[in-house]
Design an enzyme around this catalytic site. Structure first.
Site: not given
Lengths: 281, 281
Positions: A147, A224, A257
């Site tokens: 991320s 996600d 995620h």
């Protein structure tokens, strides 16, 4: 530069350790975690830097990703820094995506951030020196992240063409200048002039990159919740395609995620890096 | 009994989920985590119950042990309960080793604990019914745990000879009647009469066990700071030896009490259970 050991655990025959040290770059005390494979005292192994995402410390990856088993087998040292400068005297913000835990791996130029927020220099200069001085390594390095840390890994590799053998990312923010997380952080840390943001935007950097290419692997879960608004890995993949860059983007159906996603594919990322760390001249 | 799904993550092709439900046995709302291997909708898999240690919830094992990769390969459902009843109306204690997070897998008889603290019945009766009603399983069960949960796993298996195909533990409290953690908890939950403690003490239970034997695997780190005062696995191993019981105690040199230790050997525990879950008539 002296290290103070905070924790040491035997893990798959190697050592999972945690240290603190005074960072001159960040002007504060910092912690990092490190995994040293079995026989690291006598064998000089390569290093994989892992950069974590928003809200994380140096402990999320070491406790949740399950990377040690594979790092032990492949002989890779894992270095896991914190995600920002820390401490009561370090500027902060109540939101989760700015300030402590959200350093974005850049050098801040704006008040009140410019005193401490120099994660770009910390990750690329001070920390590698500290690691080399204190541990037995063979000098080869690759970089990976998740991320915000995926942004950091790709961006740092694109900024330092001779430093990293390979780069990989899980759900990276590839185009921070164009998405809410990046725009908020870059405005605060770098000011409103968006030309100052380009040096930290992987899409911009890849577009204008002229140095030796290096392999990139990206995994992105299709489930996600940040995919369409914040991540957009296809923007980077399209630039790579135009430039005939060795970038592999894998869309992993149904994954989200979380660290459950990272754990599911970390073995393949470590194998990818091991291949390039060991085949590089 | 209805389940409310709190989380669902794809993990190694299977599902890592978290549920809450109203427990009639514990008279409060409870959460548990469960890992369902790939193709669990169509394949009926066996179950391994994992009981966690002091201060843990149902999330420590699912996030830190790295068990999903192997459970996916072997086709084992992992059921991970919480370690005590929970909630503002549930009796508690400020210390970490009594009250919420420290249920010790027993049925309390003493005030103020006797209203909610019936983890023995919850783990052996209510939870298995709930799992069977809501998930596709083949009915075979084994049980494992860590520290207080290692005590729980061994003790519950010794109390239910026909229920579990095998039992295993990391750093279990094998003789709670004789060590500080167990004496404090059993005095509070069961009263001062130590004859009431015997039914929950694996050493006592093994000594007087007359039913069909089942295989036990115990891993104990030699660098575990609780080893000599609280754990003492050799006491159980000596009784097993006298009784020619199939108990394997492995002393793992240099490992401590942490999840890094569990992660390093969880694959071998799952393989041990898979063997017995699949070979049982």
């Amino acid at each position: 530069m002296s290290l103070v050991e905070l924790e040491s655990h035997l893990s798959f025959g190697g050592q999972q350790k945690r240290f603190k040290h005074l960072s001159s770059t960040l002007d504060c005390e910092m912690t990092f975690s490190i995994y040293l494979p079995p026989n690291h005292e006598t064998n000089a192994y390569p290093i994989l830097y892992w950069l974590s995402g928003l809200t994380c410390t140096d402990e999320n990856f070491s406790t949740k990703a399950g990377a040690q088993q594979c790092a032990a087998k492949l002989g890779i040292i894992l270095v896991i820094p914190d995600t920002s400068p820390r401490g009561d005297s370090v500027a902060n913000d109540p939101s989760y995506d700015l300030g402590q835990g959200a350093g974005f791996y850049i050098n801040a130029t704006q008040a009140p951030w410019q005193q401490h927020y120099h994660m770009f220099d910390y990750i690329s200069q001070e920390l590698p020196k500290l690691i080399t001085q204190n541990f037995n390594t063979n000098g080869k390095q690759s970089i990976a992240g998740h991320s915000m840390g995926g942004h950091g890994a790709l961006m740092l590799a694109l900024r330092h063409p001779k430093t990293y053998c390979s780069a990989s990312a899980f759900a990276p923010i590839v185009n921070p200048s164009q998405v809410p997380w990046g725009q908020k952080a870059f405005t605060a840390y770098l000011g409103k002039d968006a030309t100052q943001w380009q040096q930290y935007d992987s899409c911009y950097l890849l577009q204008y990159y002229q140095e030796k290419q290096f392999p990139i692997l990206i995994d992105q879960g299709t489930n996600d919740s940040f995919l369409s608004e914040q991540l957009k890995p296809d923007v980077l993949a399209n630039i790579a395609k135009q430039k005939k860059w060795p970038l592999t983007l894998r869309l992993q159906a149904g994954y989200d995620h979380s660290y459950y996603f990272i754990a599911s594919f970390i073995e393949e990322h470590l194998a990818f890096h091991a291949h390039h760390l060991n085949s590089e001249e």
